[in-house]
Design an enzyme around this catalytic site. Structure first.
Site, PDB file in Angstrom:
ATOM      1  N   ARG A  33       0.842  -1.206  -0.120  1.00 45.39           N
ATOM      2  CA  ARG A  33      -0.015  -0.148   0.108  1.00 45.39           C
ATOM      3  C   ARG A  33       0.907   1.191   0.093  1.00 45.39           C
ATOM      4  O   ARG A  33       0.724   2.338  -0.700  1.00 45.39           O
ATOM      5  CB  ARG A  33      -0.962   0.167   1.224  1.00 45.39           C
ATOM      6  N   HIS A  37       0.544   3.964  -2.769  1.00 42.64           N
ATOM      7  CA  HIS A  37       0.079   5.367  -2.567  1.00 42.64           C
ATOM      8  C   HIS A  37       1.469   6.439  -2.950  1.00 42.64           C
ATOM      9  O   HIS A  37       1.031   7.558  -3.428  1.00 42.64           O
ATOM     10  CB  HIS A  37      -0.232   5.399  -1.287  1.00 42.64           C
ATOM     11  N   HIS A 163      -5.840  -5.644  -4.124  1.00 39.87           N
ATOM     12  CA  HIS A 163      -6.935  -5.637  -3.099  1.00 39.87           C
ATOM     13  C   HIS A 163      -7.207  -7.193  -2.462  1.00 39.87           C
ATOM     14  O   HIS A 163      -7.923  -7.475  -1.641  1.00 39.87           O
ATOM     15  CB  HIS A 163      -8.069  -5.178  -3.385  1.00 39.87           C
ATOM     16  N   TRP A 179     -10.301  -8.373   2.592  1.00 40.28           N
ATOM     17  CA  TRP A 179     -10.766  -8.189   1.077  1.00 40.28           C
ATOM     18  C   TRP A 179     -11.180  -9.644   0.794  1.00 40.28           C
ATOM     19  O   TRP A 179     -12.163  -9.882   0.171  1.00 40.28           O
ATOM     20  CB  TRP A 179      -9.904  -7.729   0.058  1.00 40.28           C
TER      21      TRP A 179
END
Length: 241
Positions: A33, A37, A163, A179
């Site tokens: 992540r 990001h 995800h 998820w």
């Protein structure tokens, strides 16, 4: 950094992934992540944003709601920054994501060093809030965000496959829970679950790609590695020798 040093760094990243105190016993998903990001703020319109500069250390990027919790991931990697001082944080953050994906059973993403860190960035060198995708806003928003970076619909679906890792947190996304039922293993399970989702069925362009990835893990792995490698390269300016 010699090739041996890079190998050593990758081994050190792998050795720190298992963490009983973190979600599901692994920091791998949060490192992915972080890499995502840090890179996903790029805009091809003005060639700003992206992983180069490691600007997530500064406001307003550091305080973007989409980046909530990533200060913990950045702190986890600081000991490696001290051990390998010649490695930029921008390289460290992105490489950590690449290593984590592979260690969790995913494909090896093409990755190249050479990013630099901005220690005193100008205001216009720090991307504004709102550039990262927010799935709750629907397909049109998702397309706007990814098209801004130069991706197409197939890239969008491939990258959404990340995800398959990790879980939601109420203080970050407003949702909670993993998820998939294997949040620390990279697979195509996310797409197998998506096949029956209403929004997938309604989007005629996303639907066949989701179905293809749900049926063929190797195709998904190949496309994901290519798209994620492209994402990590956006906005990177390497010095010419």
């Amino acid at each position: 950094m010699t090739s041996a040093d890079w190998f050593s760094l990758e081994q050190d990243i792998k050795s720190m992934l298992r963490n009983p105190q973190w979600d599901d016993g692994s920091i791998g998903p949060v490192l992915v992540r972080l890499a995502w990001h840090a890179s996903g703020t790029y805009s091809k319109k003005d060639n700003t944003g992206g992983s180069d500069g490691a600007t997530m250390r500064y406001s307003p990027e550091s305080t973007d709601g989409a980046n909530a919790g990533l200060e913990k991931a950045r702190a986890m990697l600081e000991p490696l920054k001290k051990k390998y001082p010649s490695v930029s944080r921008a390289d460290l953050w992105t490489l950590a994501g690449v290593v984590a994906i592979e260690a969790m059973g995913g494909p090896r993403t093409p990755w190249f060093p050479g990013r630099t860190d901005k220690e005193k960035p100008k205001t216009n060198e720090i991307p504004p809030n709102g550039r990262l995708p927010d799935a709750s806003q629907g397909a049109s928003h998702i397309r706007e965000v990814f098209y801004r970076m130069g991706f197409n619909d197939r890239d969008i679906v491939a990258l959404s496959g990340a995800h398959t890792l990790g879980r939601c947190h109420t203080d970050r996304s407003g949702y909670t829970g993993p998820w998939t039922n294997t949040p620390t293993r990279f697979s195509n399970q996310y797409f197998k679950l998506l096949v029956n989702e209403t929004w997938t069925k309604k989007d005629s362009k996303f639907k066949p790609i989701v179905e293809e990835y749900a049926a063929d893990k190797e195709v998904f792995f190949k496309d994901f590695a290519a798209a994620f490698g492209k994402l990590l390269e956006l906005g990177v300016r390497r010095s010419k020798l």
